[in-house]
Design a protein around this motif. Structure first.
Motif, PDB file in Angstrom:
ATOM      1  N   ALA A  73       5.326   7.440  -6.289  1.00 54.59           N
ATOM      2  CA  ALA A  73       4.554   7.239  -4.792  1.00 54.59           C
ATOM      3  C   ALA A  73       3.761   6.420  -4.459  1.00 54.59           C
ATOM      4  N   LEU A  76       7.562   4.176  -3.559  1.00 56.99           N
ATOM      5  CA  LEU A  76       8.222   3.836  -2.666  1.00 56.99           C
ATOM      6  C   LEU A  76       7.027   3.625  -1.200  1.00 56.99           C
ATOM      7  N   ALA A  77       5.747   4.241  -1.611  1.00 51.03           N
ATOM      8  CA  ALA A  77       4.711   4.059  -0.187  1.00 51.03           C
ATOM      9  C   ALA A  77       5.534   1.904  -0.013  1.00 51.03           C
ATOM     10  N   THR A 135       2.741   9.661   0.708  1.00 50.79           N
ATOM     11  CA  THR A 135       3.991   9.786  -0.109  1.00 50.79           C
ATOM     12  C   THR A 135       4.066  10.560  -0.669  1.00 50.79           C
ATOM     13  N   ILE A 140       8.864  14.461  -3.088  1.00 51.98           N
ATOM     14  CA  ILE A 140       9.674  13.206  -3.950  1.00 51.98           C
ATOM     15  C   ILE A 140      10.861  14.012  -4.246  1.00 51.98           C
TER      16      ILE A 140
END
Length: 148
Positions: A73, A76-77, A135, A140
Motif C-alpha cells: 500500500a 503504490l500510494a 490504497t 492490492i
C-alpha cells in the motif's frame, strides 16, 4: 502496559494524536511527523516495549506482519520503487523514542536518502496518510508491484 513518560504511549496510543493509517488490537501504524522521505510510516505495538530484547515474540511478529501488510500500500500510494524497513535499539543506535517501532521509508531510484528529518504540517501528514489508507482499503494486486 503504557508508560506515562513515553510519547508513543501518551500521544499516539492514548490520545490518537497522529495521522494513523492502520490499527488492530495489538498494533498501530502512523505517519512519522518528522519524515526523512514522503510516506515515512512508523509501526508500533500498542503496549510499551522498549526494544527488541523487551518485546515478546508474538507482539514482535504482529508488528512485522503489519509492516508486510502495509508495504504494498505504501509503495503504490507514494509511487515508490523500493522500501527501507529499519529498527533501532538503544540511544547509541539512534533510537530516539524508547518504544519498540519500525520505520518504513519508501524509496525512489536515483534519489539518495539524506537522513535529514523534515517538519511537516498536520495537513501534509493527513494527505499522505489518506493516500496510503485508500490504497490499503482497496484490493492490492501485489503481482503488479515490483521492487527495484
Amino acid at each position: 502496559m503504557n508508560q506515562k513518560s513515553c510519547v508513543f504511549c501518551t500521544e499516539i496510543v492514548t490520545k490518537r494524536n497522529a495521522a494513523i493509517i492502520y490499527e488492530d488490537d495489538l498494533t498501530m501504524a502512523f505517519m512519522d511527523n518528522a519524515p526523512v522521505e514522503q510516506g515515512h510510516v512508523l509501526v508500533i505495538p500498542k503496549s510499551h516495549y522498549s526494544n527488541i530484547l523487551d518485546i515478546p515474540v508474538d507482539i514482535y511478529s504482529a508488528v512485522h506482519l503489519v509492516a508486510r501488510k502495509l508495504a504494498p500500500a505504501i509503495l503504490l500510494a507514494i509511487n515508490a520503487e523500493a522500501l527501507n524497513i529499519g529498527q533501532n535499539n538503544g540511544r547509541c543506535a539512534n533510537q530516539r523514542v524508547m518504544h519498540y517501532h519500525l520505520h518504513m521509508i519508501p524509496r525512489k531510484c536515483g534519489r539518495e536518502i539524506e537522513w535529514i528529518r523534515k517538519i511537516l504540517t498536520t495537513e501534509e501528514l493527513k494527505q499522505t496518510s489518506q493516500k496510503i489508507k485508500k490504497t490499503l482499503d482497496g484490493e492490492i494486486d501485489t503481482t503488479k508491484i515490483k521492487i527495484v
